[in-house]
Write an enzyme that holds these catalytic residues in place. Structure first.
Site, mmCIF file in Angstrom:
data_model
loop_
_atom_site.group_PDB
_atom_site.id
_atom_site.type_symbol
_atom_site.label_atom_id
_atom_site.label_comp_id
_atom_site.label_asym_id
_atom_site.label_seq_id
_atom_site.Cartn_x
_atom_site.Cartn_y
_atom_site.Cartn_z
ATOM 1 N N LYS A 74 65.052 23.923 -1.941
ATOM 2 C CA LYS A 74 64.282 24.470 -3.065
ATOM 3 C C LYS A 74 62.913 25.012 -2.660
ATOM 4 O O LYS A 74 62.412 25.952 -3.278
ATOM 5 C CB LYS A 74 64.100 23.412 -4.154
ATOM 6 C CG LYS A 74 65.367 23.073 -4.916
ATOM 7 C CD LYS A 74 65.058 22.126 -6.068
ATOM 8 C CE LYS A 74 66.297 21.831 -6.889
ATOM 9 N NZ LYS A 74 65.963 21.028 -8.095
ATOM 10 N N ASP A 110 64.183 24.059 -13.828
ATOM 11 C CA ASP A 110 64.062 22.612 -14.027
ATOM 12 C C ASP A 110 62.956 22.274 -15.030
ATOM 13 O O ASP A 110 63.165 21.472 -15.954
ATOM 14 C CB ASP A 110 63.774 21.905 -12.696
ATOM 15 C CG ASP A 110 64.998 21.803 -11.804
ATOM 16 O OD1 ASP A 110 66.127 21.830 -12.341
ATOM 17 O OD2 ASP A 110 64.838 21.692 -10.576
#
Length: 289
Positions: A74, A110
């Protein structure tokens, strides 16, 4: 549910990349949604070690439309994309990449997924004191999103890793106008922080399978009116949430954040409105099986 789709020369490819990815729920969720809407898309999982080469491949493959990025890529993925929204650059990680005709656009779902989970549960965040346990990737995404969009009164961050904690605190103070406080994640500091916390968010893996039955927060520290959100979703109800519910508190499961972030990815991949209930059903079936 529609009939299974045929794979053709025009089929758009989406994938989750990470290491490991064998247990990812993403292929089941996205393919069920593609199938429901009859879209010419397919979603697969790739275990990836050489991230740069993988993204070069995505850039050069015309039908490779979208990518979900999971652990451990990520942060590093940001180096290989062409465009990143300012909020995601501040967060320091992305979990989604869209291929716009060879230009790779990185973003994160997220944080927005977590915010939507809280809003959908009727949680009021403006002016509230938010206590966050953990300062890793999930905490960064959630803290920045809440600070920039939810207008909390204060965010208090606790973690055992002082370097990680100080880095996030510094970035939040630079990148947002929200009041930020921090401390070590231990019993003494937690006991001091809990009374003024309106919303408690666990961003650590504590309580996750196979280590169920553990909670960072002793049940006696809860007070009436608090909200407890756990980003962990295996098991669906962690000990943290079970303890909070036993005290009559509003609880929010991490599965809501997981579904929301997948819905947001799906809509960026396809441009279509996601069949949310189909995606939710697939997640619940997989988690309960």
């Amino acid at each position: 549910m529609k009939k299974d789709r045929s794979i053709t020369t025009t089929t758009q490819l989406c994938a989750v990349i990470g290491n490991p990815v064998a247990h990812s729920l993403s292929p089941a969720i996205h393919n069920a949604a593609f199938n429901e809407l009859g879209l010419d898309f397919v979603y697969v999982a790739f275990r990836v070690e050489a991230l740069g080469k993988a993204l070069d491949g995505m850039r050069s493959l015309q039908n490779f439309r979208g990518m979900s990025v999971t652990i451990p890529h990520k942060i590093e993925a940001m180096k290989f994309v062409d465009e990143i929204a300012e909020v995601d650059r501040a967060i320091g990680s992305i979990n989604t990449i869209i291929n716009e005709n060879g230009k790779l656009v990185g973003l994160g779902t997220d944080g927005p997924g977590a915010l939507k989970s809280l809003v959908d549960a009727g949680v009021k965040l403006a002016g509230k004191n938010i206590l966050m346990l953990g300062a890793g990737g999930a905490a960064r995404a959630i803290a920045f999103t809440l600070a920039q969009k939810a207008h909390p009164g204060k965010i208090v961050l606790l973690d055992v890793n002082e370097t990680l904690l100080n880095g996030l605190v510094s970035d939040l103070k630079t990148g947002t106008e929200t009041m930020i406080a921090s401390g070590a994640l231990n019993a003494t500091v937690l006991q001091q922080a809990m009374p003024e916390a309106d919303v408690i968010i666990n961003c650590t893996p504590i309580g996750m399978h196979p280590h169920e039955g553990v909670s960072l927060v002793p049940v006696e520290l809860y007070r009436a009116g608090q909200v407890v959100f756990d980003v962990v979703y295996t098991p669906l109800e962690t000990k943290l949430l079970a303890d909070a519910r036993s005290r009559g508190l509003v609880t929010v499961s991490g599965v809501e954040m997981f579904i929301n972030q997948a819905v947001m990815q799906f809509e960026r991949f396809t441009g279509a409105e996601a069949p949310v209930e189909v995606m939710r059903r697939v997640v619940m079936e997989k988690l309960n099986s």
